[in-house]
Design a protein around this motif. Structure first.
Motif, PDB file in Angstrom:
ATOM      1  N   ALA A   8       0.836  -1.208   0.000  1.00 33.11           N
ATOM      2  CA  ALA A   8       0.000   0.000   0.000  1.00 33.11           C
ATOM      3  C   ALA A   8       0.869   1.257   0.000  1.00 33.11           C
ATOM      4  CB  ALA A   8      -0.924  -0.014   1.216  1.00 33.11           C
ATOM      5  N   SER A   9       1.971   1.240   0.746  1.00 35.96           N
ATOM      6  CA  SER A   9       2.894   2.387   0.741  1.00 35.96           C
ATOM      7  C   SER A   9       3.443   2.626  -0.659  1.00 35.96           C
ATOM      8  CB  SER A   9       4.083   2.144   1.682  1.00 35.96           C
ATOM      9  OG  SER A   9       3.656   1.974   2.988  1.00 35.96           O
TER      10      SER A   9
ATOM     11  N   ARG B  25      -6.825   2.186   5.662  1.00 32.30           N
ATOM     12  CA  ARG B  25      -7.355   1.416   4.533  1.00 32.30           C
ATOM     13  C   ARG B  25      -6.929  -0.055   4.519  1.00 32.30           C
ATOM     14  NH1 ARG B  25      -6.576   4.421  -0.989  1.00 32.30           N
ATOM     15  NH2 ARG B  25      -8.182   2.916  -1.581  1.00 32.30           N
ATOM     16  N   ILE B  26      -5.809  -0.369   5.197  1.00 29.64           N
ATOM     17  CA  ILE B  26      -5.323  -1.759   5.166  1.00 29.64           C
ATOM     18  C   ILE B  26      -5.351  -2.380   6.567  1.00 29.64           C
ATOM     19  CG2 ILE B  26      -3.388  -3.276   4.585  1.00 29.64           C
ATOM     20  CD1 ILE B  26      -4.608  -1.940   2.149  1.00 29.64           C
TER      21      ILE B  26
ATOM     22  N   LEU C 259       2.079   2.157  -3.314  1.00 33.00           N
ATOM     23  CA  LEU C 259       1.046   2.724  -4.194  1.00 33.00           C
ATOM     24  C   LEU C 259       0.731   4.167  -3.823  1.00 33.00           C
ATOM     25  CD1 LEU C 259      -1.222  -0.434  -4.355  1.00 33.00           C
ATOM     26  CD2 LEU C 259       0.076   0.531  -6.243  1.00 33.00           C
ATOM     27  N   GLY C 260       1.467   4.720  -2.855  1.00 30.32           N
ATOM     28  CA  GLY C 260       1.321   6.143  -2.554  1.00 30.32           C
ATOM     29  C   GLY C 260       0.621   6.459  -1.243  1.00 30.32           C
ATOM     30  N   ALA C 261       0.230   5.432  -0.484  1.00 37.21           N
ATOM     31  CA  ALA C 261      -0.517   5.691   0.749  1.00 37.21           C
ATOM     32  C   ALA C 261       0.440   6.075   1.884  1.00 37.21           C
ATOM     33  CB  ALA C 261      -1.325   4.457   1.147  1.00 37.21           C
ATOM     34  N   SER C 262       0.100   7.155   2.604  1.00 31.66           N
ATOM     35  CA  SER C 262       0.887   7.559   3.764  1.00 31.66           C
ATOM     36  C   SER C 262       0.679   6.540   4.882  1.00 31.66           C
ATOM     37  CB  SER C 262       0.442   8.936   4.238  1.00 31.66           C
ATOM     38  OG  SER C 262      -0.885   8.855   4.721  1.00 31.66           O
TER      39      SER C 262
ATOM     40  N   ALA D 219      -2.855   6.582   6.019  1.00 31.16           N
ATOM     41  CA  ALA D 219      -3.743   5.982   5.018  1.00 31.16           C
ATOM     42  C   ALA D 219      -3.610   4.463   5.015  1.00 31.16           C
ATOM     43  CB  ALA D 219      -3.438   6.549   3.632  1.00 31.16           C
TER      44      ALA D 219
END
Lengths: 211, 231
Positions: free
Chosen positions: B128-129, B141-142, B131-134, B137
């Motif tokens: 997820a990181s 989201r995960i 893919l741009g997620a802070s 986030a």
């Protein structure tokens, strides 16, 4: 197109210092298991606490940890992991659209679905996909985030010869249609024949100059 | 035995639900932060934090109540500061009962949350990181959705513990009808009265019904979660 990447640092006791410059767009990093191939990708991705990376594509310095380390989520580097790692609680489409709040958009999601022939799969769950299908979803998900460089770790692991041949055209689409720069890591020379334009050999955490 | 609920019974039931709900409203977010720290944090003195969180589980509840009284009581250092600065009094007030319930429920909230967070594949968080997620986030989201069954378990255990809290509550908040006399405290008070047995029994039946409802509710939540996951 030219691609220059370098990463050094350590993972536990293992030290590595790997870099290359290539006139190609798709470069394979090969070597025996334990030579540091995957660690090199992790270094470029920023997933190691103690590592520094630099990426240059043509004349653009895409990433430079030298002065200040870029956090993982701002690197604009796509990573397709060996163990795929689709989000189990999301549908195929939700997986691919995951990056939308962070710079992806509706069109890239649609393009990624089309390019990887995933129309009709949108509402499926990762648990119900075959190995080859799951890999296509992982490729689409990485693509939809609009990375400047794609890292592929053993993209054909666990697929037999027939399924390899079925997956290869999708990687070629990313290479030839999307013109996405990519580094793929493999222990199997056959993968190189399918995708790579250039080969870097690695042993013991450094580039093997004798090869 | 089968008469409608009296005002006294309704008051105790309503107060217990209010106290347990307040304890969850504070305890769940706090427990989530602590569980995240304990599951993923790397810092010196982590074991001290872990021991402190689990302390109310092993201490006699009366002792926990006594510690609360000496800290948050009218003459305690924190209690006096709260009173002087904000005009807030916790001791012998329903908010005090909620504080006691939160503290007693916290270990039971943190444990399932921590186990659930530890069970989330770090590889998915890395993906997820990439893919741009802070970090926030990634958590929202995960980590959190994948740890959701642990959240349901934590809510159930926390609610049940807070709803049933007795020892620390009477010690710190007393047994004031309508203010701090929760269902368990009311049961005990009824038993103290001559011929209060039947009243106590009726209250006990109410407590059993609420507990059964809580278990059924959490089971429904769990089934929903499993279905949305297609597993």
């Amino acid at each position: 197109m030219s691609l220059a990447c370098h990463a050094h640092g350590r993972r536990g006791d293992f030290r590595f210092d790997i870099g290359f410059e290539s006139p190609s767009q798709a470069v394979a990093v090969v070597g025996p298991s334990g030579c540091g191939k995957t660690t090199f990708l992790h270094g470029l991705a920023g997933l190691l606490a103690e590592s520094t990376a630099r990426i240059r594509i043509d004349d653009a310095l895409v990433l430079d940890d030298g002065m200040k380390r870029t956090p993982v989520h701002r690197r604009a580097v796509g990573y397709v992991f060996q163990d795929i790692r689709l989000f189990p609680h999301m549908t195929v489409e939700q997986n691919i659209a995951f990056s939308r709040p962070y710079g992806g958009d509706e069109m890239t999601v649609a393009q990624a679905l089309d390019l990887m022939d995933l129309r009709g799969y949108e509402r499926r769950r990762p648990a119900g996909l075959s190995g080859g299908e799951a890999r296509r979803v992982a490729l689409a998900r990485a693509l939809a985030a609009r990375p400047r460089l794609l890292l592929l770790d053993e993209p054909f692991t666990g697929l037999d010869v027939k399924r390899r041949e079925r997956l290869a055209p999708y990687l070629l689409r990313l290479r030839d249609e999307v013109r996405l720069p990519m580094i793929l890591v493999s222990h199997d020379p056959r993968d190189l024949d399918l995708i790579a334009e250039d080969v870097v050999r690695v042993a013991g955490g450094v580039v093997d100059a004798n090869a | 035995m089968f008469e409608p609920l009296s005002d006294f019974e309704l008051q105790a039931l309503g107060l217990s639900i209010k106290v347990a709900t307040a304890a969850l409203a504070v305890g769940l977010p706090l427990g989530l932060a602590l569980a995240m720290l304990l599951a993923r944090g790397r810092f010196p003195g982590r074991w001290i934090l872990e021991a402190a969180v689990n302390l109310p589980l092993v201490l006699p509840p009366v002792v926990t109540g006594l510690i609360l009284l000496s800290l948050f009581g009218v003459r305690g250092p924190v209690g006096r500061a709260l009173h002087d600065l904000f005009g807030v009094t916790l001791a012998f007030h329903w908010t005090g009962a909620a504080l006691a319930a939160t503290l007693m429920a916290l270990p039971l909230v943190v444990r399932p949350l921590r186990l659930a967070i530890e069970g989330v594949d770090r590889g998915l968080e890395d993906a997820a990181s990439m893919l741009g997620a802070s970090r926030l986030a990634v958590f929202v989201r995960i980590t959190l959705p994948l740890a959701a069954p642990g959240l349901v378990a934590a809510a159930l255990l926390g609610f049940a513990r807070a709803f049933g809290e007795f020892g620390a509550t009477v010690t710190f908040a007393g047994a004031i009808p309508g203010e701090t006399q929760t269902l368990p405290v009311a049961i005990y008070s009824a038993l103290q009265r001559a011929e209060g047995d039947q009243a106590a029994m009726r209250l006990a039946v109410i407590a059993v019904l609420v507990s059964v409802l809580a278990v059924v509710g959490s089971e429904i939540c769990n089934r929903r979660l499993q279905r949305t996951r297609g597993a």
